[in-house]
Design a protein around this motif. Structure first.
Motif, PDB file in Angstrom:
ATOM      1  N   ARG A 208       0.857  -1.185   0.000  1.00  0.00           N
ATOM      2  CA  ARG A 208       0.000   0.000   0.000  1.00  0.00           C
ATOM      3  C   ARG A 208       0.891   1.231   0.000  1.00  0.00           C
ATOM      4  NH1 ARG A 208      -3.545   2.373   3.985  1.00  0.00           N
ATOM      5  NH2 ARG A 208      -2.664   0.971   5.550  1.00  0.00           N
ATOM      6  N   GLN A 209       0.550   2.214  -0.827  1.00  0.00           N
ATOM      7  CA  GLN A 209       1.379   3.393  -0.980  1.00  0.00           C
ATOM      8  C   GLN A 209       0.502   4.625  -1.169  1.00  0.00           C
ATOM      9  OE1 GLN A 209       3.049   1.492  -4.387  1.00  0.00           O
ATOM     10  NE2 GLN A 209       2.310   3.065  -5.784  1.00  0.00           N
ATOM     11  N   ARG A 210       1.117   5.778  -1.031  1.00  0.00           N
ATOM     12  CA  ARG A 210       0.396   7.039  -1.205  1.00  0.00           C
ATOM     13  C   ARG A 210       1.218   7.930  -2.124  1.00  0.00           C
ATOM     14  NH1 ARG A 210      -0.169   8.388   3.797  1.00  0.00           N
ATOM     15  NH2 ARG A 210      -2.255   7.485   4.003  1.00  0.00           N
ATOM     16  N   GLN A 211       0.625   8.329  -3.243  1.00  0.00           N
ATOM     17  CA  GLN A 211       1.287   9.224  -4.182  1.00  0.00           C
ATOM     18  C   GLN A 211       0.846  10.653  -3.904  1.00  0.00           C
ATOM     19  OE1 GLN A 211       0.259   7.781  -8.046  1.00  0.00           O
ATOM     20  NE2 GLN A 211       1.283   5.813  -7.777  1.00  0.00           N
ATOM     21  N   MET A 212       1.806  11.570  -3.883  1.00  0.00           N
ATOM     22  CA  MET A 212       1.505  12.945  -3.505  1.00  0.00           C
ATOM     23  C   MET A 212       2.168  13.925  -4.471  1.00  0.00           C
ATOM     24  SD  MET A 212       1.958  12.585   0.639  1.00  0.00           S
ATOM     25  CE  MET A 212       1.028  14.085   0.963  1.00  0.00           C
ATOM     26  N   CYS A 213       1.596  15.105  -4.542  1.00  0.00           N
ATOM     27  CA  CYS A 213       2.142  16.155  -5.390  1.00  0.00           C
ATOM     28  C   CYS A 213       1.890  17.507  -4.729  1.00  0.00           C
ATOM     29  CB  CYS A 213       1.501  16.107  -6.776  1.00  0.00           C
ATOM     30  SG  CYS A 213       2.103  17.389  -7.900  1.00  0.00           S
ATOM     31  N   ILE A 214       2.929  18.317  -4.626  1.00  0.00           N
ATOM     32  CA  ILE A 214       2.827  19.670  -4.096  1.00  0.00           C
ATOM     33  C   ILE A 214       3.086  20.639  -5.242  1.00  0.00           C
ATOM     34  CG2 ILE A 214       3.763  21.349  -2.466  1.00  0.00           C
ATOM     35  CD1 ILE A 214       4.600  19.028  -0.691  1.00  0.00           C
ATOM     36  N   ARG A 215       2.134  21.533  -5.496  1.00  0.00           N
ATOM     37  CA  ARG A 215       2.235  22.446  -6.640  1.00  0.00           C
ATOM     38  C   ARG A 215       2.254  23.902  -6.169  1.00  0.00           C
ATOM     39  NH1 ARG A 215      -1.475  18.538  -8.895  1.00  0.00           N
ATOM     40  NH2 ARG A 215      -0.572  17.526 -10.752  1.00  0.00           N
TER      41      ARG A 215
ATOM     42  N   TYR B 245       9.667   6.441  -1.517  1.00  0.00           N
ATOM     43  CA  TYR B 245      10.262   5.503  -2.467  1.00  0.00           C
ATOM     44  C   TYR B 245      10.506   6.140  -3.829  1.00  0.00           C
ATOM     45  CZ  TYR B 245       5.618   4.697  -4.530  1.00  0.00           C
ATOM     46  OH  TYR B 245       4.401   4.843  -5.148  1.00  0.00           O
ATOM     47  N   TYR B 246      10.044   7.379  -4.060  1.00  0.00           N
ATOM     48  CA  TYR B 246      10.464   8.151  -5.214  1.00  0.00           C
ATOM     49  C   TYR B 246      10.250   9.629  -4.917  1.00  0.00           C
ATOM     50  CZ  TYR B 246       5.693   9.123  -6.927  1.00  0.00           C
ATOM     51  OH  TYR B 246       4.408   9.573  -7.057  1.00  0.00           O
ATOM     52  N   PHE B 247      11.026  10.469  -5.612  1.00  0.00           N
ATOM     53  CA  PHE B 247      10.925  11.915  -5.409  1.00  0.00           C
ATOM     54  C   PHE B 247      11.497  12.608  -6.646  1.00  0.00           C
ATOM     55  CE2 PHE B 247      12.110  16.116  -4.018  1.00  0.00           C
ATOM     56  CZ  PHE B 247      11.112  16.474  -3.133  1.00  0.00           C
ATOM     57  N   ASP B 248      10.743  13.536  -7.203  1.00  0.00           N
ATOM     58  CA  ASP B 248      11.259  14.321  -8.324  1.00  0.00           C
ATOM     59  C   ASP B 248      10.645  15.709  -8.305  1.00  0.00           C
ATOM     60  OD1 ASP B 248       8.831  14.434 -10.149  1.00  0.00           O
ATOM     61  OD2 ASP B 248       9.105  12.269 -10.110  1.00  0.00           O
ATOM     62  N   ARG B 249      11.312  16.624  -8.985  1.00  0.00           N
ATOM     63  CA  ARG B 249      10.881  18.015  -9.079  1.00  0.00           C
ATOM     64  C   ARG B 249      10.748  18.384 -10.552  1.00  0.00           C
ATOM     65  NH1 ARG B 249      14.276  17.051  -5.151  1.00  0.00           N
ATOM     66  NH2 ARG B 249      15.880  16.752  -6.768  1.00  0.00           N
ATOM     67  N   SER B 250       9.757  19.193 -10.854  1.00  0.00           N
ATOM     68  CA  SER B 250       9.599  19.668 -12.231  1.00  0.00           C
ATOM     69  C   SER B 250       9.185  21.134 -12.216  1.00  0.00           C
ATOM     70  CB  SER B 250       8.573  18.824 -13.001  1.00  0.00           C
ATOM     71  OG  SER B 250       7.312  18.850 -12.361  1.00  0.00           O
TER      72      SER B 250
ATOM     73  N   ASP C 162       6.690   8.463 -16.434  1.00  0.00           N
ATOM     74  CA  ASP C 162       5.828   8.008 -15.345  1.00  0.00           C
ATOM     75  C   ASP C 162       6.583   8.230 -14.034  1.00  0.00           C
ATOM     76  OD1 ASP C 162       4.202   6.761 -13.543  1.00  0.00           O
ATOM     77  OD2 ASP C 162       3.889   4.955 -14.733  1.00  0.00           O
ATOM     78  N   HIS C 163       6.064   9.104 -13.200  1.00  0.00           N
ATOM     79  CA  HIS C 163       6.783   9.499 -11.989  1.00  0.00           C
ATOM     80  C   HIS C 163       7.081   8.321 -11.059  1.00  0.00           C
ATOM     81  CE1 HIS C 163       6.405  13.903 -12.497  1.00  0.00           C
ATOM     82  NE2 HIS C 163       5.266  13.607 -13.100  1.00  0.00           N
ATOM     83  N   ASP C 164       6.163   7.367 -10.922  1.00  0.00           N
ATOM     84  CA  ASP C 164       6.313   6.344  -9.872  1.00  0.00           C
ATOM     85  C   ASP C 164       6.671   4.963 -10.412  1.00  0.00           C
ATOM     86  OD1 ASP C 164       3.803   5.866 -11.001  1.00  0.00           O
ATOM     87  OD2 ASP C 164       3.052   4.975  -9.158  1.00  0.00           O
ATOM     88  N   ASP C 165       7.126   4.867 -11.661  1.00  0.00           N
ATOM     89  CA  ASP C 165       7.523   3.585 -12.237  1.00  0.00           C
ATOM     90  C   ASP C 165       9.035   3.577 -12.426  1.00  0.00           C
ATOM     91  OD1 ASP C 165       7.945   1.259 -13.581  1.00  0.00           O
ATOM     92  OD2 ASP C 165       6.556   1.673 -15.231  1.00  0.00           O
ATOM     93  N   PRO C 166       9.784   2.791 -11.620  1.00  0.00           N
ATOM     94  CA  PRO C 166      11.250   2.806 -11.725  1.00  0.00           C
ATOM     95  C   PRO C 166      11.765   2.207 -13.029  1.00  0.00           C
ATOM     96  CG  PRO C 166      10.535   1.073 -10.233  1.00  0.00           C
ATOM     97  CD  PRO C 166       9.311   1.881 -10.566  1.00  0.00           C
ATOM     98  N   GLU C 167      10.932   1.445 -13.743  1.00  0.00           N
ATOM     99  CA  GLU C 167      11.358   0.841 -14.999  1.00  0.00           C
ATOM    100  C   GLU C 167      11.057   1.724 -16.209  1.00  0.00           C
ATOM    101  OE1 GLU C 167       9.558  -2.983 -15.181  1.00  0.00           O
ATOM    102  OE2 GLU C 167      10.620  -3.763 -13.424  1.00  0.00           O
ATOM    103  N   ASP C 168      10.351   2.826 -15.983  1.00  0.00           N
ATOM    104  CA  ASP C 168       9.998   3.701 -17.101  1.00  0.00           C
ATOM    105  C   ASP C 168      11.169   4.604 -17.455  1.00  0.00           C
ATOM    106  OD1 ASP C 168       7.872   4.762 -18.912  1.00  0.00           O
ATOM    107  OD2 ASP C 168       8.329   6.607 -17.839  1.00  0.00           O
ATOM    108  N   ILE C 169      11.468   4.673 -18.739  1.00  0.00           N
ATOM    109  CA  ILE C 169      12.520   5.557 -19.241  1.00  0.00           C
ATOM    110  C   ILE C 169      11.851   6.758 -19.899  1.00  0.00           C
ATOM    111  CG2 ILE C 169      14.474   5.778 -20.822  1.00  0.00           C
ATOM    112  CD1 ILE C 169      14.876   2.771 -20.573  1.00  0.00           C
TER     113      ILE C 169
END
Length: 267
Positions: free
Chosen positions: A7-14, A64-69, A158-165
């Motif tokens: 179980r996970q929670r995806q979040m975004c701060i804008r 388990y993941y973090f990125d900025r755009s 895809d922000h939360d897929d580690p296999e996505d290029i």
């Protein structure tokens, strides 16, 4: 870790800001308007592990993941309208639209690459129109214009897929090359407006010639329904729209509309 997540929670701060400006200059046979805007967007995407499978445990709110755009958008346009005669009017527009993107991904767990890249888009679109007043009851119009639309960030990665290029090439350059192209269309419209004694309405004919239209190409059902888009070659959207209102009696008003659309792949 990614495969153990139950179980996970995806979040975004804008965060966003911007400004809009416009200046109009009327003259004896028409007007000219200058305007544009500047908009600035920032976002942080991250995911937190809520529960793992089996007896595995992690500290609370483990990311388990973090990125900025970032996205900065700028536009400028000139809109002009000329009254050639009492019956004939001409309109001409031109607009510049530019976007600057940046993406910065942290190396965390299964996200071992830490992708970083920037993108740049610059579009110029004209718009021409004509308006002809047949009489006080009937008005004819027509216009042709172009438009562009860039891919969304979800079309590129895809922000939360580690296999996505990310679907970009040459990430180390000042600006990378997106492998998903921007949409481009030429829009044609013609029609008439009428206002008769007991009936008024509008008839509109349109045709949109698309190049590189982004259409659904793949569906994923990993942890949420997700639709991935890809470019089509050439597509056509065309049809007829009709709307009317009528008041045959003081206590009775009728209104309705009709639409016919024809959408197809050309290439």
């Amino acid at each position: 870790l990614h495969r153990l997540i139950r179980r996970q929670r995806q979040m975004c701060i804008r965060d966003s800001s911007g400004l809009v400006y416009q200046y109009s200059y009327p003259f004896s046979f028409g007007s000219v308007t200058f305007g544009g805007d500047a908009r600035f967007y920032k976002s942080k995407h991250f995911g937190k592990v809520v529960e793992l499978s089996g007896d595995w445990t992690l500290p609370g709110n483990h990311k388990y993941y973090f990125d900025r755009s970032k996205k900065n958008s700028y536009s400028f346009y000139i809109h002009s309208y000329f009254n050639i005669t009492e019956q004939l009017g001409l309109m001409a527009d031109i607009r510049y639209l530019g976007h600057r993107y940046s993406f910065d991904q942290d190396i965390i767990g299964a996200f071992k690459e830490g992708y970083n890249f920037k993108l740049k888009y610059d579009f110029i679109d004209p718009h021409f129109g004509v308006n002809y007043k047949v009489n006080d009851r009937i008005n004819l119009f027509g216009n042709v214009s172009t438009a562009h639309r860039e891919p969304t960030d979800g079309d590129l990665y895809d922000h939360d897929d580690p296999e996505d290029i990310p679907k970009v090439d040459n990430m180390t350059a000042k600006y990378a090359n997106p492998l998903v192209d921007e949409e481009f269309l030429v829009d044609y419209e013609a029609g008439l407006k009428f206002n008769l004694n007991y009936l008024k309405g509008q008839l509109n004919l349109y045709r949109m010639d698309f190049r590189n239209e982004l259409i659904p190409a793949e569906y994923r059902y990993y942890d949420a329904d997700e639709v991935l888009h890809a470019n089509a070659g050439e597509t056509i959207h065309q049809g007829v729209e009709f709307a009317f209102q009528s008041r045959p009696l003081k206590w009775l008003r009728l209104q309705g509309n009709f639409t016919y659309s024809d959408n197809r792949f050309k290439d």
